[in-house]
Design a protein around this motif. Structure first.
Motif, PDB file in Angstrom:
ATOM      1  N   VAL A 140       0.868  -1.177   0.000  1.00 23.66           N
ATOM      2  CA  VAL A 140       0.000   0.000   0.000  1.00 23.66           C
ATOM      3  C   VAL A 140       0.908   1.231   0.000  1.00 23.66           C
ATOM      4  N   PHE A 141       0.628   2.183  -0.892  1.00 23.71           N
ATOM      5  CA  PHE A 141       1.486   3.370  -0.933  1.00 23.71           C
ATOM      6  C   PHE A 141       0.719   4.586  -1.438  1.00 23.71           C
ATOM      7  N   SER A 142       1.295   5.740  -1.129  1.00 22.88           N
ATOM      8  CA  SER A 142       0.823   7.010  -1.680  1.00 22.88           C
ATOM      9  C   SER A 142       1.979   7.686  -2.393  1.00 22.88           C
ATOM     10  N   ILE A 143       1.641   8.417  -3.447  1.00 22.40           N
ATOM     11  CA  ILE A 143       2.627   9.245  -4.152  1.00 22.40           C
ATOM     12  C   ILE A 143       1.948  10.560  -4.512  1.00 22.40           C
ATOM     13  N   GLU A 144       2.751  11.542  -4.859  1.00 21.90           N
ATOM     14  CA  GLU A 144       2.166  12.760  -5.426  1.00 21.90           C
ATOM     15  C   GLU A 144       1.460  12.377  -6.720  1.00 21.90           C
ATOM     16  N   HIS A 145       0.261  12.878  -6.896  1.00 18.75           N
ATOM     17  CA  HIS A 145      -0.515  12.538  -8.089  1.00 18.75           C
ATOM     18  C   HIS A 145       0.197  13.080  -9.335  1.00 18.75           C
ATOM     19  N   PRO A 146       0.243  12.299 -10.417  1.00 25.40           N
ATOM     20  CA  PRO A 146       0.899  12.796 -11.637  1.00 25.40           C
ATOM     21  C   PRO A 146       0.338  14.111 -12.156  1.00 25.40           C
ATOM     22  N   ILE A 147      -0.956  14.366 -11.953  1.00 25.20           N
ATOM     23  CA  ILE A 147      -1.525  15.652 -12.353  1.00 25.20           C
ATOM     24  C   ILE A 147      -0.917  16.774 -11.524  1.00 25.20           C
ATOM     25  N   PHE A 148      -0.665  16.515 -10.256  1.00 27.02           N
ATOM     26  CA  PHE A 148      -0.105  17.522  -9.356  1.00 27.02           C
ATOM     27  C   PHE A 148       1.325  17.880  -9.753  1.00 27.02           C
ATOM     28  N   MET A 149       2.116  16.888 -10.179  1.00 28.31           N
ATOM     29  CA  MET A 149       3.541  17.143 -10.362  1.00 28.31           C
ATOM     30  C   MET A 149       3.992  17.226 -11.814  1.00 28.31           C
ATOM     31  N   ALA A 150       3.077  17.107 -12.778  1.00 26.01           N
ATOM     32  CA  ALA A 150       3.486  17.066 -14.180  1.00 26.01           C
ATOM     33  C   ALA A 150       4.025  18.391 -14.692  1.00 26.01           C
ATOM     34  N   GLU A 229      -7.999  21.501  -2.302  1.00 23.90           N
ATOM     35  CA  GLU A 229      -7.627  20.153  -2.756  1.00 23.90           C
ATOM     36  C   GLU A 229      -8.741  19.502  -3.568  1.00 23.90           C
ATOM     37  N   LEU A 230      -9.931  20.108  -3.575  1.00 25.44           N
ATOM     38  CA  LEU A 230     -11.020  19.589  -4.399  1.00 25.44           C
ATOM     39  C   LEU A 230     -10.865  19.991  -5.861  1.00 25.44           C
ATOM     40  N   GLU A 231      -9.960  20.943  -6.141  1.00 28.74           N
ATOM     41  CA  GLU A 231      -9.769  21.440  -7.497  1.00 28.74           C
ATOM     42  C   GLU A 231      -8.907  20.515  -8.358  1.00 28.74           C
ATOM     43  N   ARG A 232      -8.073  19.737  -7.710  1.00 27.97           N
ATOM     44  CA  ARG A 232      -7.222  18.788  -8.441  1.00 27.97           C
ATOM     45  C   ARG A 232      -6.696  17.751  -7.455  1.00 27.97           C
ATOM     46  N   PRO A 233      -6.440  16.529  -7.897  1.00 31.65           N
ATOM     47  CA  PRO A 233      -5.923  15.525  -6.971  1.00 31.65           C
ATOM     48  C   PRO A 233      -4.450  15.780  -6.660  1.00 31.65           C
ATOM     49  N   MET A 234      -4.099  15.776  -5.391  1.00 32.28           N
ATOM     50  CA  MET A 234      -2.703  15.965  -4.999  1.00 32.28           C
ATOM     51  C   MET A 234      -1.993  14.636  -4.790  1.00 32.28           C
ATOM     52  N   MET A 235      -2.764  13.596  -4.415  1.00 35.71           N
ATOM     53  CA  MET A 235      -2.153  12.310  -4.089  1.00 35.71           C
ATOM     54  C   MET A 235      -2.871  11.161  -4.781  1.00 35.71           C
ATOM     55  N   LEU A 236      -2.091  10.161  -5.160  1.00 39.45           N
ATOM     56  CA  LEU A 236      -2.602   8.908  -5.695  1.00 39.45           C
ATOM     57  C   LEU A 236      -2.301   7.822  -4.664  1.00 39.45           C
TER      58      LEU A 236
END
Length: 242
Positions: A140-150, A229-236
């Motif tokens: 189980v893991f979390s990462i910064e969402h690709p949309i957040f960091m692209a 944070e509702l405007e874009r996903p920060m975490m996957l």
């Protein structure tokens, strides 16, 4: 070797003031969703990859894990984690998950919080974790969402109506991203959602749950700053079974 930004005194000073470092798991809004992805950890040998201050390592032990190995590249992080726990069943080790080789079938559960986006070769890491887990166990893991960091310059902008908008550009161009966050030039690696999930599948994992974290209404009411944070996903958030 991965960039060790967490031993930069300026970075560490700022990072230590984040709510999730002051308040632990209670200060991490995604924690209830992540915790819901966990299997029963009682009696399991667990590894916490990028353990930081050891909040989850200690939670695992408190909830029945037989042993926990917390791994982090940062000497400062590991020193803080060791200072917060004297449990002999929780070991903290300084190591680079970019290059570490864990023993085959050494663990029954693997976890990581907001660390894998610092790793250049995620395919290699996924294969190594798969090999280190026993059959039927979970990652189980979390990462910064690709949309957040692209984006090349990730930051809020305002549209013509004054609404906050997060830029999404260079999404299909994977690789290094450098941002200024508590210190200049923090190095991360952008991968699309498809690339991340496909690496897990190639390594032999079966995907069990995916969540593009957004705060609940109750969380926003309690902490209004979370509304953005509702405007874009920060975490996957991902749960996968070996």
């Amino acid at each position: 070797m991965a960039q060790n930004i967490y031993d930069n005194p300026v970075f560490f000073s700022g990072y230590s003031q984040l709510p999730r470092q002051i308040h632990g798991l209670a200060g991490a809004p995604e924690w209830p969703v992540l915790r819901g992805m966990f299997p029963d950890v009682a009696g399991k040998r667990a590894v916490d990859l990028g353990c930081g201050f050891g909040w989850v390592s200690r939670w695992l032990r408190e909830n029945g894990a037989e042993t926990v190995l917390g791994i982090d590249l940062s000497e400062t992080m590991i020193a803080r984690a060791r200072a917060l726990s004297a449990d002999p069943a929780v070991e903290y080790r300084i190591a680079d998950i970019e290059t570490i080789d864990l023993q085959e079938s050494a663990f029954d559960f693997a976890f990581s919080s907001l660390t894998f986006h610092y790793v250049r070769d995620f395919d290699r890491l996924a294969r190594m974790i798969h090999r280190s887990l026993t059959p039927g166990s979970h990652l189980v893991f979390s990462i910064e969402h690709p949309i957040f960091m692209a984006a090349a310059h990730p930051h809020w902008i305002e549209d013509e109506d004054g609404r906050k908008t997060w830029p999404v550009n260079r999404y299909a161009i994977e690789g290094e991203r450098r941002t200024d966050w508590f210190a200049k030039g923090v190095l991360k690696y952008h991968r699309t959602i498809a690339t991340t999930l496909s690496a897990l599948i190639r390594a032999g994992f079966a995907l069990e749950a995916i969540d593009e974290f957004a705060p609940s209404r109750e969380q926003v009411e309690e902490t209004p700053a979370l509304e953005e944070e509702l405007e874009r996903p920060m975490m996957l958030l991902v749960s996968a079974r070996r």
